[in-house]
Design an enzyme around this catalytic site. Structure first.
Site, PDB file in Angstrom:
ATOM      1  N   CYS A 413       0.826  -1.337  -0.058  1.00  0.00           N
ATOM      2  CA  CYS A 413       0.026   0.163   0.035  1.00  0.00           C
ATOM      3  C   CYS A 413       0.862   1.234   0.073  1.00  0.00           C
ATOM      4  CB  CYS A 413      -0.972   0.046   1.287  1.00  0.00           C
ATOM      5  SG  CYS A 413      -0.009   0.121   2.742  1.00  0.00           S
ATOM      6  N   CYS A 428       3.665  -2.615   8.592  1.00  0.00           N
ATOM      7  CA  CYS A 428       2.908  -1.705   7.745  1.00  0.00           C
ATOM      8  C   CYS A 428       1.885  -1.009   8.558  1.00  0.00           C
ATOM      9  CB  CYS A 428       2.192  -2.295   6.597  1.00  0.00           C
ATOM     10  SG  CYS A 428       0.981  -1.298   6.063  1.00  0.00           S
TER      11      CYS A 428
HETATM   12 ZN    ZN Z   1       0.260  -1.959   3.716  1.00  0.00          ZN
END
Ligand code: ZN
Ligand code: AMP
Length: 685
Positions: A413, A428
């Site tokens: 992402c 993340c």
């Molecule tokens: Zn991510």
């Protein structure tokens, strides 16, 4: 005085012995037979009753009581013990010719006639010798150098499948293997990877490492198991090993139950082949089989060399290991955002499947082994475990890639990644807004051990997320046939099947919901305990996030680390939003327990208590007493908590809160009165 005091001491004693025997029987049914006869709750009641008796009559307490599994304090070393009969190693064979040679050698010693053999699995763990005296487990010792081992009794006592007492007054000496199931090893290693601790390379290391922990309560948290496979000493020892194994089972000792009796060398070979074929289906690792002469007198006559018995031999299965090239190192995003580096390998055959990827666990693990693109690695596979890199040979410098370093943005992402102080794991930071995390979360939610949603495979999950149809696990329940019929390769019929499967999972029990939601560190076992504690998702959702970790850790079997993780989760607004969404959708209204079982009786039935402050006994003792009397325990004061039991040094905030909630404040003595007289609930409203 608490109930029970007016009984005569004799009836109490008899009840106490009965409880120990009952609990032992249920432990055996649960841990060995895998066929419990009573609910967890009914088991807990037996346990609570036992604890109560012990709390009020310490003189009755027996050392083989199941409450005494983690009795011993941590030590600063292990005592060496010399044993009467040496523990030998086993000679190894690697092919059928060598096994035939072994049997031929024996034949020359038994006047040309083949004796009967027993073929059994060779468990991959740590060998152990146990001594029971007058029915009590008094000593557990490792093999050590054979003659002298180490006393690991305190650690061994924590293994729940092993009875601390048996029905045999004479001395019994047995040998066996302490091991760990593959799935449990994987879970232990996952936790260690998250902590940045070195991983256990195999079940053997995990077993002996866990046994040698100096603190038995640390050993108790490792899911160790034990199988006994030799009866060394017993009154009127049977004539054959086959009969010895039966005696072990009759004594209630856990055994592998896979032994095969073979009358001819041909049958021995057949048995070996069938073990080799079934090894993947066992929940634990076996690294081969052991072929043993059955008759004990023949064994005696054959004797032993300096290192091995002459009457037994191990046949080692081919090691399932392959060698290949590292083509790349990619980074995968897990459901909690953990970034896991993965070696992309030149495809190689391993144990009947083609392997092209292997987990590298975490950044430190790669750095310490300095694995780089271009290197040659050894991969091993055990059962259905993801292949592991077990060794590395560095390529020539000019053919090697750069040292690995974790990306600073999420490969899925693009959000920034972070590594918390003291942790090996990078994350993340985008939570469910990261499609990588969302996909992994949904797969986790739907899997068999959790919500068990059929037809929801990875290809569908990917599309549901990529098309924006599902933004969190709760969204699954709002999907319609029309919406999913638009997905690639999704016929009308499969769309209906999928939606039916999702709707069918609405009635899953709370433990499955909690397991599926993926609270860090909470797996199947912890989820069951939490489910039992909270009873419903609504109750879980109203827990105060500001509780101390140690209050949660009061829940039997929930360690402080898991407790803190639960607390953090309760404070995690995004996580709790999903919980509330599930509640709004009416999911998880079912508890894991028979509601009839929830109807408590006893003097405190219907009343709820919270216990706080410094008391005359550990808080757990009060919780046990309240539950045994039919009351409910809250770990914080909340709406509907009837009583706050206070000791010394209670924070002002707690008292204020109790007043605000209309909770009655009582002390220890008043609690005892309630238990004895039966509680009248005058605090309501
Ligand atoms: Zn991510
Ligand atoms: P090794 O360590 O390779 O010399 O093999 C000998 C060890 O195999 C013994 O010390 C036991 O710990 C272990 N073992 C595992 N399963 C069995 C079994 N069924 N019978 C005897 N020994 C076994």
């Amino acid at each position: 005085m608490l109930p029970g005091m007016d009984d005569t001491i004799e009836t109490l004693k008899a009840r106490y012995a009965e409880l120990i025997a009952e609990i032992r029987r249920h432990d055996y049914l649960y841990y060995v037979e895998d066929a419990p006869e009573i609910s967890d709750r009914a088991y807990d009641r037996l346990f609570q009753e036992l604890k109560q008796i012990e709390a009020h009559h310490p003189a009755l307490k027996r050392s083989d009581s199941p409450t005494e599994r983690i009795g011993a304090p941590p030590k600063d070393g292990f005592v060496r013990v010399r044993r009467a009969q040496r523990m030998y190693s086993l000679d190894n064979t690697y092919n059928e010719d060598e096994i035939n040679e072994f049997m031929a050698r024996i034949r020359t010693n038994t006047s040309g006639k083949d004796p009967a053999y027993v073929v059994e699995p060779k468990l991959d763990g740590a060998s152990i010798e146990l001594t029971y005296q007058q029915g009590q487990l008094v000593l557990a010792a490792t093999r050590g150098d054979g003659a002298v081992g180490e006393d690991v009794t305190a650690g061994i006592r924590t293994i729940r499948s092993l009875p601390l007492g048996i029905d045999e007054v004479d001395d019994i000496i047995v040998r066996g293997e302490v091991f760990i199931n593959r799935a449990d090893l994987q879970a232990v290693n996952q936790e260690r990877a998250a902590d940045g601790a070195a991983l256990f390379a195999n079940p053997r290391n995990a077993a002996s490492g866990s046994l040698r922990l100096l603190d038995p309560s640390a050993t108790a948290r490792r899911p160790l198991r034990i199988f006994l496979y030799e009866l060394v000493q017993a009154p009127s020892l049977p004539l054959t090993h086959w009969a010895c194994l039966k005696r072990l089972r009759d004594l209630g000792l856990p055994t592998h139950r896979l032994e095969r009796r073979c009358e001819t060398p041909g049958e021995v070979m057949t048995a070996i082949r069938s073990f080799s074929a079934m090894r993947q289906d066992l929940p634990y690792d076996v690294d081969g089989v052991v072929i043993k002469v059955d008759a004990l007198d023949v064994r005696h006559q054959l004797g032993h060399t300096a290192r091995f018995p002459r009457w037994a031999v191990a046949y080692k299965f081919e090691s399932e290991r392959a060698q290949t090239l590292v083509l790349g190192i990619t980074v995968q995003v897990g459901r909690t955002g953990t970034l896991t580096p993965v070696a992309e390998l030149k495809p190689v055959e391993l144990a009947g499947t083609t392997v092209s990827r292997a987990s590298l666990h975490n950044e430190d693990e790669i750095k310490s082994r300095d694995i780089r693109v271009g290197d040659t690695v050894f991969v091993e596979k055990a059962g259905d475990i993801i292949p592991q890199v077990v060794g590395v040979i560095a390529a020539e410098t000019e053919n090697r890639g750069d040292p690995f370093s974790m990306p600073r943005v999420c490969p899925v992402c693009g959000a920034p990644t972070s590594r918390r102080e003291g942790q090996a794991r990078w994350q993340c930071t985008n939570q469910l807004a990261c499609p990588g995390q969302l996909k992994a979360s949904i797969t986790h939610f739907a899997r068999r051990a959790a919500m068990d949603i059929e037809h929801l495979g990875p290809a569908i999950v990917n599309q549901l997320v990529d098309k924006g149809l599902v933004k969190d696990p709760a969204d699954l329940f709002t999907l319609t046939v029309d919406a999913v019929a638009g997905l690639d390769r999704m016929a009308e019929k499969s769309a209906t099947n999928l939606i039916d499967a999702i709707q069918a999972s609405r009635s899953r029990t709370l433990d499955r919901v909690l397991n599926g939601l993926g609270i860090p560190l909470v797996g199947e076992v912890a989820a069951k305990k939490l489910a039992k504690r909270y009873g419903s998702l609504a109750e879980f959702a109203t827990q105060e996030p500001d509780v101390e970790c140690d209050e949660l850790a009061d829940i039997e079997g929930i360690g402080p680390k898991i407790a803190c993780s639960v607390r953090d989760t309760l404070a995690d607004t995004r996580f709790m939003a999903v919980v509330h969404k599930l509640l709004d959708l009416n999911i998880a209204t079912v508890t894991s327990y028979d509601p009839r079982e929830m109807q408590q009786t006893g003097p405190l039935a219907g009343a709820s208590f919270c216990v706080t402050g410094k008391l005359s006994q550990p808080r757990q003792a009060f919780h046990d007493a309240i539950r045994a009397a039919g009351g409910d325990v809250h770990t914080t004061v909340k709406k509907g908590t009837h009583y706050l039991v206070v000791g010394d040094a209670v924070g002002k905030a707690k008292i204020e809160r109790a007043k605000k909630m209309g909770t009655k404040i009582i002390d220890e003595r008043e609690l005892a009165d309630l238990i004895n007289e039966g509680g009248t609930r005058d605090s309501q409203g």
